[in-house]
Design an enzyme around this catalytic site. Structure first.
Site, PDB file in Angstrom:
ATOM      1  N   LYS B  84       0.833  -1.209   0.000  1.00  0.00           N
ATOM      2  CA  LYS B  84       0.000   0.000   0.000  1.00  0.00           C
ATOM      3  C   LYS B  84       0.866   1.258   0.000  1.00  0.00           C
ATOM      4  O   LYS B  84       1.891   1.308   0.700  1.00  0.00           O
ATOM      5  CB  LYS B  84      -0.879  -0.030   1.259  1.00  0.00           C
ATOM      6  CG  LYS B  84      -1.890   1.113   1.369  1.00  0.00           C
ATOM      7  CD  LYS B  84      -2.678   0.989   2.677  1.00  0.00           C
ATOM      8  CE  LYS B  84      -3.827   1.977   2.749  1.00  0.00           C
ATOM      9  NZ  LYS B  84      -4.604   1.801   4.009  1.00  0.00           N
ATOM     10  N   SER B 159      -9.377   1.787   3.074  1.00  0.00           N
ATOM     11  CA  SER B 159      -8.485   2.578   2.264  1.00  0.00           C
ATOM     12  C   SER B 159      -7.459   1.757   1.500  1.00  0.00           C
ATOM     13  O   SER B 159      -6.879   2.265   0.546  1.00  0.00           O
ATOM     14  CB  SER B 159      -7.753   3.589   3.147  1.00  0.00           C
ATOM     15  OG  SER B 159      -6.973   2.926   4.103  1.00  0.00           O
ATOM     16  N   SER B 183      -9.659  -0.830   7.090  1.00  0.00           N
ATOM     17  CA  SER B 183      -9.081  -0.520   5.776  1.00  0.00           C
ATOM     18  C   SER B 183      -8.405  -1.683   5.079  1.00  0.00           C
ATOM     19  O   SER B 183      -8.115  -1.596   3.889  1.00  0.00           O
ATOM     20  CB  SER B 183      -8.098   0.652   5.905  1.00  0.00           C
ATOM     21  OG  SER B 183      -8.791   1.875   5.965  1.00  0.00           O
TER      22      SER B 183
END
Lengths: 449, 449
Positions: B84, B159, B183
């Site tokens: 990420k 996210s 997330s």
């Protein structure tokens, strides 16, 4: 104009303990003297919210019986002591100095009160606190302002104002207070007695009504540093150096670094001179760049948010029961945004990391406790050398940093300015308490009362 | 309409590791497949911010050389992995999904990236994150929304949206994400893969750009629970039960209590039915009175204040660089008063004290991961059975409580509703991870991709 000295003026815990054991006096007689003095000096000083004659006399009789039976609880056994009205004593009203708590009577003792009882001390009553301890002046309280024994027109300082006044007037040889930004040390200094705020958590704060949990400390007030040490040793959960007894006269004390208070707050230069005069010529310590501002902002942000959290429901449901000045401060505190609290907690971590730098090779830091002498009751601003001095920030400026860092800090009498007491503050790192008290013991002797 | 499956669709870490060691494939070939798929599927999914072909191929060659030399780093050795873009990888841009960081290239790896390299994994690139990870939809990012491989008109969730999309599309067999309120688990559930948020701190968060430090967790996403466990074991600082290997098939798993999601959020009943169908008929657990509201308020207060603290300077100096929706949320967060944060920290202490009550004698709690299926990209409210559903609170409702409590939580695919994936969430207490994974292993098998 000063209040005439009460029965315990100039008497040390050691003296009194000897007299008790030599049979020159009984605990019941000492309690009687304290109760009578509290009665006689009460109206002038407003030091007490509650005087507990029956409870005190019963405790004193038990103390006498125990001593007679050879059960000696140590130096506080049979000595009268006063407890700040923010600290729970089972069966006695606890007002917190507020109209929100006019009828509250706790049914259990605070941990420090349990400690006092275990040490055989005789609780004579509860002393005036600034409302919810939220102020260093001691003159905003549901039961009126506590007053300075040197001059009752002047404030005792606060928030443990009644405790300081009771010791300074000789009503009791020892009192317990709390100190979140200086609330033990400020009134001790302004009234001319000694006061010790131990390391954070050293005396447990359970059973104390919170002001700001991160900074709330329980502390002791007495005529001199040695008596503070004696009481501290009885009340602390775990006292470093106890075994070595290094706090006694045998040790010459630690190396002392002087902090010029001008680096923290521009107060009264006569106070600085008087305080510096009782120290040997020690080296001056320069504070790390940005330290003063960061520690001040951290203090204000954390205290504001934690105090507002304590009072959120009262603020909503019964704001009219607060003193107007306290209410206004609480409303401001309730507006401080949470991100500032988060930042302040981070800053506190950083500040804890510079403590060794701060001490700069010294064991003890020294400075005035309060950079001004006691203002008049209710005074919030006055002129000094043509400058306006705001009373509240001035009172807190030199004491609150040591709450943020959780460091042990002692104030001892350091003379008079304009006939009003000033205090020398000594600060050390946790574990160095013996050096702190040894340093106090080697100071030029000063008597102000 | 679904994206065609990439090279790693349906391939487990165990399969791939065997193929590598049997000489059926090389790490360099696996990296090449991942890079080609990232290239081919990139425009449709927007899963990657940065693809690092030279770095990946170099790492893959080293992995091949090590394996050839008999230096085997374990199951992740030579496998392509995506990271990420909120997590620092030395030498690769880290945008945090924000225009505030268009030119930032960290020079050190995050702790979890160090862990990946030590395990021999091959980092192929950085995946799209919701701006500063501040949103569960994955569709507000400086490099555009990541999209759902089942239907690119729909959001991936966030996210860690790019990580979930990359695994779901078979571009990589494993990705790393972060989970502050869901997330990792939310996009994993919406995209139809498995995702594991370990206990707080189990995978160190050093080198992760903070969202809310009290709740930030590093987690893993893979095709199934077993692969999450394998990756977790390689990345965790200290994995309980590692020696006993109880997470493997030998154990029948723990006793499971079902939480009807209606107690937490009134979502889509078809999701609840689909998720419940993959569980054996387990006992239902009732949440303690007031739990849901207290945990939600605690989540919002703490996250708001901590996130606003992270971004205070950016909010003041360059608010125009934030996505407008993110900016609006940050401005609201910056207004949350500090006393609410103080109260929330106190509430969190209380909530930690009811965890055992919450589990009610069970080892594992089960519920849907997300109570709805993936909404359309940019959709913020939609109608469901005549009711208006707000997307953001719906997405977070069932995952964020386990961040407040810091409990390990796993999502596994649990079928399709309207052709869109839904996830079953399993939650346990720290130390019970082996039971959690054993429970997942005995579920009715479900394949959604």
């Amino acid at each position: 104009m000063p209040i005439p000295p009460g029965p315990f003026a100039g008497r040390t815990i050691t003296d009194l303990a000897r007299d008790l054991r030599d049979g020159h006096v009984t605990a019941t007689e000492l309690a009687g003297q304290a109760l009578a003095a509290a009665e006689a000096l009460g109206p002038a000083l407003n030091a007490f919210v509650t005087v507990d004659a029956p409870g005190a006399l019963a405790a004193a009789r038990r103390a006498d019986e125990e001593l007679a039976a050879g059960a000696d609880r140590g130096p506080l056994h049979g000595l009268p002591v006063a407890v700040k009205d923010l600290i729970m004593v089972a069966g006695l009203p606890a007002t917190m100095g507020s109209r929100h708590f006019t009828a509250y009577v706790p049914d259990t003792d605070a941990a420090c009160v349990t400690g006092l009882r275990r040490a055989g001390a005789v609780i004579v009553g509860k002393t005036t606190t600034h409302e919810f301890a939220y102020g260093p002046t001691g003159d905003r309280s549901a039961n009126g302002p506590s007053r300075n024994p040197r001059d009752p027109a002047r404030m005792s300082g606060g928030s443990s104002g009644g405790s300081a006044a009771a010791v300074a007037a000789g009503i009791v040889p020892l009192a317990i207070g709390t100190d979140t930004g200086g609330s033990v040390r400020i009134p001790a200094a302004l009234c001319g007695v000694a006061g010790f705020k131990p390391a954070f958590g050293a005396i447990p704060a359970d059973g104390v009504f919170p002001l700001s949990r991160s900074y709330d400390h329980v502390g002791v007030l007495a005529g001199g540093a040695e008596d503070c040490l004696i009481a501290y040793r009885r009340l602390a959960a775990d006292v470093p150096g106890e075994a070595g007894d290094a706090g006694d006269a045998g040790d010459a004390g630690g190396s002392v670094g002087w902090i010029d208070p001008i680096a923290m707050y521009g107060g009264d230069p006569r106070v600085t001179r008087a305080v510096r005069a009782v120290l040997e010529a020690d080296e001056e310590v320069r504070l790390p760049e940005g330290f003063v501002q960061e520690v001040r902002e951290t203090y204000v942000a954390v205290q504001s948010c934690e105090t507002a959290a304590v009072h959120a429901e009262r603020l909503r449901r019964a704001p009219e029961l607060f003193d107007p000045a306290v209410l206004e401060r609480l409303r401001v505190a309730a507006q401080v945004p949470g991100w500032r609290y988060v930042r302040a907690l981070e800053a506190r971590q950083r500040l804890a990391g510079v403590v060794d730098v701060l001490f700069g090779g010294h064991d003890v830091l020294a400075m005035p406790t309060v950079p001004i002498v006691a203002p008049l009751v209710d005074e919030r601003e006055f002129a000094l050398d043509g400058r306006a001095v705001e009373v509240r920030p001035a009172l807190l400026a030199l004491t609150s940093p040591w709450n943020v860092l959780g460091l042990p800090a002692l104030t001892v009498p350091a003379g008079l300015v304009d006939g009003l007491p000033v205090g020398l503050q000594l600060v050390c790192r946790p574990g160095d308490e013996p050096r702190l008290f040894a340093t106090a013991a080697r100071l030029t002797p000063v008597t102000v009362l």
